[in-house]
Enzyme design. Structure first.
Site, PDB file in Angstrom:
ATOM      1  N   TYR A  53      10.353  30.299  -4.795  1.00 42.76           N
ATOM      2  CA  TYR A  53      11.717  30.829  -4.738  1.00 42.76           C
ATOM      3  C   TYR A  53      12.395  30.724  -6.104  1.00 42.76           C
ATOM      4  CZ  TYR A  53      11.002  30.300   0.343  1.00 42.76           C
ATOM      5  OH  TYR A  53      10.505  30.357   1.618  1.00 42.76           O
ATOM      6  N   HIS A 111       2.132  27.698   1.715  1.00 42.61           N
ATOM      7  CA  HIS A 111       3.076  28.797   1.994  1.00 42.61           C
ATOM      8  C   HIS A 111       2.442  29.881   2.875  1.00 42.61           C
ATOM      9  CE1 HIS A 111       6.972  30.521   0.066  1.00 42.61           C
ATOM     10  NE2 HIS A 111       6.840  30.969   1.282  1.00 42.61           N
TER      11      HIS A 111
HETATM   12  N1  LIG Z   1       7.596  30.441   4.904  1.00 39.95           N
HETATM   13  C1  LIG Z   1       7.933  31.665   4.599  1.00 39.95           C
HETATM   14  O1  LIG Z   1       7.077  32.537   4.350  1.00 39.95           O
HETATM   15  C2  LIG Z   1       9.394  32.050   4.602  1.00 39.95           C
HETATM   16  C3  LIG Z   1       9.748  33.413   4.599  1.00 39.95           C
HETATM   17  C4  LIG Z   1      11.108  33.728   4.628  1.00 39.95           C
HETATM   18  C5  LIG Z   1      12.054  32.714   4.647  1.00 39.95           C
HETATM   19  N2  LIG Z   1      11.670  31.392   4.616  1.00 39.95           N
HETATM   20  C6  LIG Z   1      12.677  30.304   4.613  1.00 39.95           C
HETATM   21  O2  LIG Z   1      13.585  30.508   5.686  1.00 39.95           O
HETATM   22  C7  LIG Z   1      14.908  30.589   5.173  1.00 39.95           C
HETATM   23  C8  LIG Z   1      15.757  31.524   6.016  1.00 39.95           C
HETATM   24  O3  LIG Z   1      15.222  32.819   6.051  1.00 39.95           O
HETATM   25  P1  LIG Z   1      15.840  34.054   5.229  1.00 39.95           P
HETATM   26  O4  LIG Z   1      16.558  33.568   4.048  1.00 39.95           O
HETATM   27  O5  LIG Z   1      14.695  34.998   5.018  1.00 39.95           O
HETATM   28  O6  LIG Z   1      16.804  34.781   6.243  1.00 39.95           O
HETATM   29  P2  LIG Z   1      17.974  34.356   7.269  1.00 39.95           P
HETATM   30  O7  LIG Z   1      18.283  32.914   7.174  1.00 39.95           O
HETATM   31  O8  LIG Z   1      17.581  34.932   8.574  1.00 39.95           O
HETATM   32  O9  LIG Z   1      19.182  35.224   6.721  1.00 39.95           O
HETATM   33  C9  LIG Z   1      19.800  34.985   5.502  1.00 39.95           C
HETATM   34  C10 LIG Z   1      20.852  36.087   5.301  1.00 39.95           C
HETATM   35  O10 LIG Z   1      21.825  35.986   6.337  1.00 39.95           O
HETATM   36  C11 LIG Z   1      23.109  35.801   5.762  1.00 39.95           C
HETATM   37  N3  LIG Z   1      23.851  34.854   6.602  1.00 39.95           N
HETATM   38  C12 LIG Z   1      23.679  33.532   6.720  1.00 39.95           C
HETATM   39  N4  LIG Z   1      24.535  33.006   7.598  1.00 39.95           N
HETATM   40  C13 LIG Z   1      25.296  34.036   8.039  1.00 39.95           C
HETATM   41  C14 LIG Z   1      26.358  34.128   8.950  1.00 39.95           C
HETATM   42  N5  LIG Z   1      26.816  33.068   9.602  1.00 39.95           N
HETATM   43  N6  LIG Z   1      26.916  35.360   9.163  1.00 39.95           N
HETATM   44  C15 LIG Z   1      26.454  36.459   8.530  1.00 39.95           C
HETATM   45  N7  LIG Z   1      25.427  36.425   7.659  1.00 39.95           N
HETATM   46  C16 LIG Z   1      24.853  35.214   7.417  1.00 39.95           C
HETATM   47  C17 LIG Z   1      22.890  35.251   4.387  1.00 39.95           C
HETATM   48  O11 LIG Z   1      23.972  35.627   3.568  1.00 39.95           O
HETATM   49  P3  LIG Z   1      24.565  34.655   2.404  1.00 39.95           P
HETATM   50  O12 LIG Z   1      23.393  34.157   1.654  1.00 39.95           O
HETATM   51  O13 LIG Z   1      25.458  35.581   1.658  1.00 39.95           O
HETATM   52  O14 LIG Z   1      25.317  33.547   3.085  1.00 39.95           O
HETATM   53  C18 LIG Z   1      21.606  35.951   3.982  1.00 39.95           C
HETATM   54  O15 LIG Z   1      21.879  37.259   3.525  1.00 39.95           O
HETATM   55  C19 LIG Z   1      14.688  31.088   3.738  1.00 39.95           C
HETATM   56  O16 LIG Z   1      15.849  30.945   2.940  1.00 39.95           O
HETATM   57  C20 LIG Z   1      13.525  30.245   3.335  1.00 39.95           C
HETATM   58  O17 LIG Z   1      13.942  28.919   3.044  1.00 39.95           O
HETATM   59  C21 LIG Z   1      10.354  31.058   4.617  1.00 39.95           C
END
Ligand SMILES: NC(=O)c1ccc[n+]([C@@H]2O[C@H](COP(=O)([O-])OP(=O)(O)OC[C@H]3O[C@@H](n4cnc5c(N)ncnc54)[C@H](OP(=O)(O)O)[C@@H]3O)[C@@H](O)[C@H]2O)c1
Length: 277
Positions: A53, A111
């Site tokens: 990241y 990962h």
């Molecule tokens: N292992 C893997 O392959 C893998 C893949 C993907 C993700 N991950 C991990 O999982 C975490 C979460 O997944 P993700 O980042 O893909 O997506 P997510 O958590 O489903 O969504 C994040 C998005 O939602 C927005 N958001 C957050 N809270 C909100 C709310 N209360 N209301 C409206 N919008 C909201 C955020 O905006 P803002 O940022 O503007 O608040 C951001 O644009 C990642 O950050 C990472 O640590 C792991």
């Protein structure tokens, strides 16, 4: 804070903080650090990051956010498959520790699966565990066949978590992977729990949220938090989103609401390839 037990019995928060797309040089870093700090204050002390990241930038950001609070937080980081050889994991872990400004990672994950044999990566993880550099190890994006390879490996039974794409619209793992993990007491760490925001305008999420006076994000997270053995790690880069996500812990969905969600976001009816982002 609701907690979930790892296989060895240690309990970790069921609601944590994601960091993908944070720490990407020059973009909103003070706001992102403040958001993580607020999450920690609220008890969302499990922080998920990865060497990938922001090309290390997210780990550096986490390092800033946990200053003075190291013993309160549970840090999850991940090694890229290209660094997953026995010596590669040791070197990658050292780089992550330096960026995080700590002497140990609480949970270190592969990962996704690459070309290095899983048994070799596990041997690297176990050596890091013995050296006190990581406390637990696990995997991410591994399907059932790959988990079976893990469990058949020497030391494979030490796997603490599988981090997987899981949210209302991504329920494929309920078919056979989640039951197999549950049988072994291995939690699912649900990534992209809001489908990166794409779930939030969908019915009946919006209707349930409006009727309760909460938000669609809170309903989507509450649905995950009500499922046994699931840890959700939403990423939020603003104080308002962090506080809103924390509020999901107060939402207890009723059987009728769960049935309404099932009717639009049904559980799987057959095995499908593992979905990932
Ligand atoms: N292992 C893997 O392959 C893998 C893949 C993907 C993700 N991950 C991990 O999982 C975490 C979460 O997944 P993700 O980042 O893909 O997506 P997510 O958590 O489903 O969504 C994040 C998005 O939602 C927005 N958001 C957050 N809270 C909100 C709310 N209360 N209301 C409206 N919008 C909201 C955020 O905006 P803002 O940022 O503007 O608040 C951001 O644009 C990642 O950050 C990472 O640590 C792991």
């Amino acid at each position: 804070m609701k907690t979930v037990a790892l296989p060895g019995g240690e309990r970790v928060p069921a609601l944590g903080l994601g960091t993908w797309m944070m720490g990407e040089r020059g973009t909103h870093e003070p706001e992102e650090v403040a958001a993580l700090e607020r999450g920690i204050e609220l008890g969302m002390t499990l922080i998920d990051t990865a060497e990938m990241y922001g090309d290390g930038g997210a780990e550096e950001l986490v390092g800033q956010a946990i200053k003075g609070n190291r013993n309160r937080v549970f840090i999850v980081s991940k090694v890229l498959p290209s660094n997953a050889s026995r010596t590669g994991v040791a070197a990658a872990c050292e780089r992550s520790l330096k960026r995080l400004g700590t002497d140990r990672v609480d949970l270190y994950l592969l990962h996704w699966c690459g070309s290095v044999p899983l048994a070799e990566t596990i041997a690297g993880f176990v050596a890091l565990q013995r050296a006190g550099k990581i406390r637990h190890w696990g995997v991410s994006n591994l399907d059932l066949g790959e988990m079976e390879q893990i469990w058949a490996s020497p030391d494979g039974k030490g796997c603490a978590v599988n981090q997987l794409l899981y949210n209302l619209g991504r329920r494929g793992i309920e078919w056979d992977l989640m039951p197999a993990l549950a049988k072994r007491g291995i939690p699912v760490m649900a990534y992209s729990p809001l489908e990166q925001g794409r779930l939030l305008g969908k019915r009946p999420l919006t209707e349930i949220a409006a009727a309760r006076g909460v938000t669609a994000a809170q309903v989507a997270l509450a649905w995950l938090l009500q499922r046994p053995g699931v840890i959700a790690i939403p990423k939020a880069a603003s104080l308002a989103h962090v506080a809103e996500n924390h509020g999901a812990l107060e939402v207890a969905l009723t059987p009728a609401e769960l049935a309404a969600l099932d009717s639009v976001f049904p559980p799987p009816r057959r095995k499908a390839p593992l979905a990932m982002l």
